[in-house]
Design a protein around this motif. Sequence first.
Motif, PDB file in Angstrom:
ATOM      1  N   LEU A   1      42.457  54.544  50.127  1.00  0.00           N
ATOM      2  CA  LEU A   1      41.849  54.994  48.870  1.00  0.00           C
ATOM      3  C   LEU A   1      40.383  54.582  48.780  1.00  0.00           C
ATOM      4  N   ARG A   2      40.071  53.413  49.334  1.00  0.00           N
ATOM      5  CA  ARG A   2      38.683  52.938  49.321  1.00  0.00           C
ATOM      6  C   ARG A   2      37.793  53.878  50.131  1.00  0.00           C
ATOM      7  N   LYS A   3      38.284  54.332  51.289  1.00  0.00           N
ATOM      8  CA  LYS A   3      37.509  55.276  52.095  1.00  0.00           C
ATOM      9  C   LYS A   3      37.258  56.569  51.329  1.00  0.00           C
ATOM     10  N   GLU A   4      38.287  57.043  50.627  1.00  0.00           N
ATOM     11  CA  GLU A   4      38.127  58.257  49.823  1.00  0.00           C
ATOM     12  C   GLU A   4      37.087  58.035  48.727  1.00  0.00           C
ATOM     13  N   ARG A   5      37.126  56.856  48.087  1.00  0.00           N
ATOM     14  CA  ARG A   5      36.167  56.546  47.021  1.00  0.00           C
ATOM     15  C   ARG A   5      34.741  56.557  47.551  1.00  0.00           C
ATOM     16  N   ILE A   6      34.547  55.954  48.724  1.00  0.00           N
ATOM     17  CA  ILE A   6      33.199  55.873  49.286  1.00  0.00           C
ATOM     18  C   ILE A   6      32.699  57.259  49.682  1.00  0.00           C
ATOM     19  N   GLU A   7      33.601  58.124  50.198  1.00  0.00           N
ATOM     20  CA  GLU A   7      33.197  59.492  50.532  1.00  0.00           C
ATOM     21  C   GLU A   7      32.741  60.238  49.282  1.00  0.00           C
ATOM     22  N   ILE A   8      33.471  60.054  48.174  1.00  0.00           N
ATOM     23  CA  ILE A   8      33.080  60.687  46.908  1.00  0.00           C
ATOM     24  C   ILE A   8      31.738  60.130  46.439  1.00  0.00           C
ATOM     25  N   GLN A   9      31.565  58.805  46.566  1.00  0.00           N
ATOM     26  CA  GLN A   9      30.299  58.184  46.189  1.00  0.00           C
ATOM     27  C   GLN A   9      29.144  58.753  47.004  1.00  0.00           C
ATOM     28  N   LYS A  10      29.377  58.920  48.313  1.00  0.00           N
ATOM     29  CA  LYS A  10      28.321  59.440  49.174  1.00  0.00           C
ATOM     30  C   LYS A  10      27.924  60.849  48.761  1.00  0.00           C
ATOM     31  N   ALA A  11      28.932  61.696  48.470  1.00  0.00           N
ATOM     32  CA  ALA A  11      28.630  63.068  48.041  1.00  0.00           C
ATOM     33  C   ALA A  11      27.868  63.071  46.722  1.00  0.00           C
ATOM     34  N   SER A  12      28.325  62.222  45.781  1.00  0.00           N
ATOM     35  CA  SER A  12      27.637  62.135  44.483  1.00  0.00           C
ATOM     36  C   SER A  12      26.226  61.593  44.653  1.00  0.00           C
TER      37      SER A  12
ATOM     38  N   SER B   1      47.168  48.154  52.486  1.00  0.00           N
ATOM     39  CA  SER B   1      46.940  49.236  53.450  1.00  0.00           C
ATOM     40  C   SER B   1      46.637  50.555  52.748  1.00  0.00           C
ATOM     41  N   ARG B   2      47.348  50.836  51.676  1.00  0.00           N
ATOM     42  CA  ARG B   2      47.070  52.053  50.902  1.00  0.00           C
ATOM     43  C   ARG B   2      45.706  51.946  50.222  1.00  0.00           C
ATOM     44  N   PHE B   3      45.357  50.754  49.764  1.00  0.00           N
ATOM     45  CA  PHE B   3      44.038  50.525  49.158  1.00  0.00           C
ATOM     46  C   PHE B   3      42.925  50.862  50.146  1.00  0.00           C
ATOM     47  N   VAL B   4      43.080  50.481  51.415  1.00  0.00           N
ATOM     48  CA  VAL B   4      42.055  50.755  52.421  1.00  0.00           C
ATOM     49  C   VAL B   4      41.806  52.258  52.523  1.00  0.00           C
TER      50      VAL B   4
ATOM     51  N   THR C   1      53.525  43.281  52.021  1.00  0.00           N
ATOM     52  CA  THR C   1      54.911  42.947  51.670  1.00  0.00           C
ATOM     53  C   THR C   1      55.026  42.474  50.231  1.00  0.00           C
ATOM     54  N   VAL C   2      54.055  41.671  49.773  1.00  0.00           N
ATOM     55  CA  VAL C   2      54.176  41.007  48.469  1.00  0.00           C
ATOM     56  C   VAL C   2      53.528  41.800  47.337  1.00  0.00           C
ATOM     57  N   THR C   3      52.363  42.410  47.577  1.00  0.00           N
ATOM     58  CA  THR C   3      51.591  42.988  46.468  1.00  0.00           C
ATOM     59  C   THR C   3      51.821  44.490  46.322  1.00  0.00           C
ATOM     60  N   ASP C   4      51.622  44.965  45.106  1.00  0.00           N
ATOM     61  CA  ASP C   4      51.655  46.404  44.838  1.00  0.00           C
ATOM     62  C   ASP C   4      50.430  46.845  44.036  1.00  0.00           C
ATOM     63  N   ARG C   5      49.465  45.950  43.913  1.00  0.00           N
ATOM     64  CA  ARG C   5      48.222  46.259  43.202  1.00  0.00           C
ATOM     65  C   ARG C   5      47.096  45.486  43.889  1.00  0.00           C
ATOM     66  N   THR C   6      45.938  46.119  44.064  1.00  0.00           N
ATOM     67  CA  THR C   6      44.815  45.490  44.751  1.00  0.00           C
ATOM     68  C   THR C   6      43.565  45.586  43.890  1.00  0.00           C
ATOM     69  N   ILE C   7      42.920  44.433  43.674  1.00  0.00           N
ATOM     70  CA  ILE C   7      41.648  44.395  42.946  1.00  0.00           C
ATOM     71  C   ILE C   7      40.563  43.964  43.929  1.00  0.00           C
ATOM     72  N   GLU C   8      39.588  44.844  44.132  1.00  0.00           N
ATOM     73  CA  GLU C   8      38.494  44.564  45.059  1.00  0.00           C
ATOM     74  C   GLU C   8      37.253  44.154  44.263  1.00  0.00           C
ATOM     75  N   ILE C   9      36.616  43.062  44.701  1.00  0.00           N
ATOM     76  CA  ILE C   9      35.355  42.632  44.102  1.00  0.00           C
ATOM     77  C   ILE C   9      34.223  43.091  45.012  1.00  0.00           C
ATOM     78  N   VAL C  10      33.324  43.903  44.468  1.00  0.00           N
ATOM     79  CA  VAL C  10      32.210  44.470  45.236  1.00  0.00           C
ATOM     80  C   VAL C  10      30.927  44.348  44.427  1.00  0.00           C
ATOM     81  N   LYS C  11      29.963  43.599  44.945  1.00  0.00           N
ATOM     82  CA  LYS C  11      28.642  43.484  44.312  1.00  0.00           C
ATOM     83  C   LYS C  11      28.751  43.115  42.838  1.00  0.00           C
TER      84      LYS C  11
END
Length: 648
Positions: A251-262, A246-249, A225-235
Amino acid sequence: MYSVNNIELSFSGNPLLRGVSFVINKKDRIGLTGKNGAGKSTMLKIIKGLQQIDGGSVSFPTDATVGYLPQQMVYPKGKTVLQETLTAFEEVNNLKIKIEQLGHELAERTDYESDSYHKLIDHFTRLQDRFTFSGAEHADASAEKMLKGLGFTPLDFVRQAEEFSGGWRMRIELAKILLQTPDLLLLDEPTNHLDIESVAWLETFLKSYNGAIVLISHDRIFLDTVTDRTIEIVKGNIYDYKASYSRFVELRKERIEIQKASYLNQQKMIAETEDFIERFRYKATKAVQVQSRIKQLDKVERIEIDEEDISDIHFRFPPAPRAGDVVFDVQEITKRYGDNVVLQNLWISIERGEKIALVGKNGQGKTTFARILMQEIDYEGVLKVGHNVKIGYFAQNQDKVLDESKTVFQTLDDIAVGPVRTRIRDILGNFLFGGEDIDKRVSVLSGGERSRLALAKLMLEPYNVLILDEPTNHLDMHSKDILKQALQNYDGTLILVSHDRDFLRDLSDKILEFSDKKIKQHAGDILLFMQKKRLEQLDDLNKKTEQNRQSNAEKSDSDNKKLYLLRKEHEKKIRKAEKDIGLCESEIERLETEIKTAQTEISNSENASNPEFYKTIELKQKQLEAIVERWENLHSKLETLEKEKESL
């Protein structure tokens, strides 16, 4: 624009943040996310300047203000709720003094063409604008409006702040920060101690807030409801998404799939290169190629996969032993704390297998009701507990009542009975306590770890009734989802106190609403209840209007005393406003006379070309405009105060 530049930070030699950089724009709405321990709260402290860093910097615009709400704080004493809230304007009052000082300095200076004079004029103007937008002229009305939005009643305003629980005092601190209207708001779990209605009010307030916001929350609906930008801290690194949670979740799955392929492609290339090196290492004719491949391999930047958090709690509650058809039968139960009646004449029956959510504003008796069902406190009336009922209880302060001198393992081992003793290590492992973690003292555990340990205790024996009071307060998103799934699969009776709408969604089949010392039952889950409540609130508003016309409500002696004090407060404010209006009128008269005199003098041919007269008139006219505006605001304030007094 606020800039976080190349932040480096380590604890005990372990890197927490590795060259983190990002920009916060003027009206950004940023949700800061990541696993527990990733560094979210630490990042807010760094931005606020409360945490030392190993490298990097944080830069702010000139005169920028930052408001910070931590998860835990030290609360001041000695003031009423309203008095404490009004301390939010102390800085603005200092600003007013500074403006007056600059005004005197400008009046005394004569170097009208100098750069320093123009800079002083600019500074004076900026401070005046800041004072005007601060709302300090309507401080009392603004403070009262803010407190009402956060759940306080007018009768609460004159109570001592220390009379309230930590959750309510946190609301006072939140009100103070919001009233200061800082350019940047840093909020660490602001909804932890808010009821559902107050969370909805805060969402509306933050959506229209004029500054930038960076917040941490485990409330998915609140974030969306409040945010329109998400910053994730990872490692130690960050990923920045222009998207709500919810949209970030997704996009994150898509990012990890690309990472796995790479990653797989890179691993294939590395394996082929290593195979070439191994096969031709000792062949002179291939020496150049081998050395080239070795150098190539050394330069490869190894891809790491940001694996989704699979190290979450994973468990199922033990099957519930069969209980009687009715597990609790509540008859004419009343609970008093001294003269304060919290619950009055309750009649309710809770049947086997029901999943019930207890909702309502803080202080309406939800936790008290849970403790009555546990028979932890005295009460008036009759409570009948059904046949073969075995209760598992998670108290709201469960993480704080654990014995801090014990280890994680001892906490379970000391209460486990029978064959389950052989499964303690497995149970702790399911709740993320593995290896050396089981030998940690409870005293060194974080809030989230203590909550997990308290939940693990519920696995030691099968219960057919679970009473859980705010079990998600310190759990991250993933752990909450796993707990919710386990509760959905639980085949016993569930009684749940929570303010987390997303957690309650699709979890309960009945809502018990606590309000005005009573309980009202609603069928369905939390979303249906909230839709219904919106209609009820409009209906209640119409009823209240009709009741005000009749003016037939009688007040108790206690309420009369509080209303008397509240009226006295309003009378004091009215007298002060009238005095301030009189001072303004005197000042207006003085400035108008001085301007008229200066205009007469400037008509003299000898003074017509003297810039000093024009500068003097310009300054006095600005001062006059400011005083007239203050006079108008004071009149509005006086009218509001007089109307409020009449309604008391």
